[in-house]
Write an enzyme that holds these catalytic residues in place. Structure first.
Site: not given
Length: 307
Positions: A67, A70
């Site tokens: 991700c 993230c």
């Protein structure tokens, strides 16, 4: 920004199965004498994290290795947590390695950040947000914690006999330039820095990965998911409309949905219009990683459509 309330998620999340876990034999979650306020939490150790939330508010960062957003948000969460000197604990949860926690928190999209106060979940935010907003939400969280009598402080610092941590290697100048631009939200400048790094060294895989991540961040900035989905549904062969939804799906953690959308589009397009879709798929594969089973499955389907 609306105030956060510890009652907002009460009943919405079921954390009961994570309570009263036996303490792990080694490693795992900290006790009130922790030396670090940033810890990795797992399905097995989360019961201890819940107990600690009776002493200090616990911020839960639900993330995954693939991700990109993230990786932009997590360092900000860690920095703000450390600056608070033990008044908050940050528990990082890899959703791929800890499916029970992902299910308990109903992590439909990541990064997802939830707090715990005295065992009760408190909504914070989903998606990468600017540092100033993170600081504002943490300040609200401390206020809510104080209203609920959670005002402890964890002991922080390195043990006297702990070996010094090795110094982190200095980033190459263009990588440092890209990181600085990302922190200010100037994605165009970060893209230019990474592109220059790759021009100087085409084998710079860190620059290649960073370029893919920041391009994704730049593309999804300002997009509205509902509007993007409506446009894509209105014209299934509109390549840019399908790209927008796929980008939003990927940045939100819906990897298979993003791949499936683009593969379906590739299959429906005439052969002379397929190249941009194939190139976008290859770029997204690079963000997730060649060894990921979802990438392997999507690559296999793409190969079957090509030949």
């Amino acid at each position: 920004m609306s105030e956060i309330s510890p009652a907002a998620l009460r009943g919405a999340l079921d954390l009961s199965s994570l309570r009263n876990r036996p303490a792990p034999q080694a490693g795992g979650a900290p006790d009130p004498g922790v030396v670090d306020v940033v810890v990795d939490a797992t399905d097995e150790t989360f019961g201890q994290i819940l107990e600690l939330s009776r002493t200090v508010p616990v911020v839960v960062d639900l993330w995954a290795e693939w991700c990109g957003p993230c990786k932009q948000l997590s360092p900000i969460l860690e920095q703000v947590t450390r600056e608070l000197g033990g008044r908050v604990l940050l528990a990082k949860v890899d959703v791929d390695a800890n499916p029970q926690l992902a299910q308990s928190f109903r992590a439909q999209s990541i990064p997802m950040v939830v707090a715990l106060i005295a065992g009760q979940p408190v909504p914070m935010f989903t998606g990468a947000v600017p540092e100033q907003q993170v600081r504002e939400v943490f300040a609200q969280l401390l206020q809510v914690a104080a209203q609920n009598g959670v005002t402890g402080t964890l002991s922080v610092g390195e043990p006297a006999d702990a070996p010094s941590a090795p110094a982190e290697p200095e980033l190459p100048p263009l990588h440092a330039e890209a990181f600085a631009a990302i922190e200010t939200g100037d994605y165009a400048a970060a893209i230019r820095a990474y592109e220059k790094a790759l021009a100087e060294n085409p084998r710079d895989e860190d620059a290649r990965a960073g370029l893919g991540q920041v391009r994704l961040l730049d593309r999804v900035q300002g997009l509205d998911l509902q509007e993007a989905r409506a446009a894509a549904a209105a014209d299934p062969l509109d390549v840019q409309a399908q790209f927008a939804v796929a980008d939003l799906d990927l940045s939100g953690g819906h990897v298979e949905d993003a791949f499936g959308r683009l593969l379906d589009l590739f299959a429906q397009l005439p052969s002379d219009q397929r190249t941009p879709v194939r190139e976008r798929l290859v770029e997204l594969f690079g963000l997730i990683g060649a060894a990921d089973p979802r990438v392997i499955a999507a690559r296999n389907r793409l190969s079957s459509l090509l030949f």
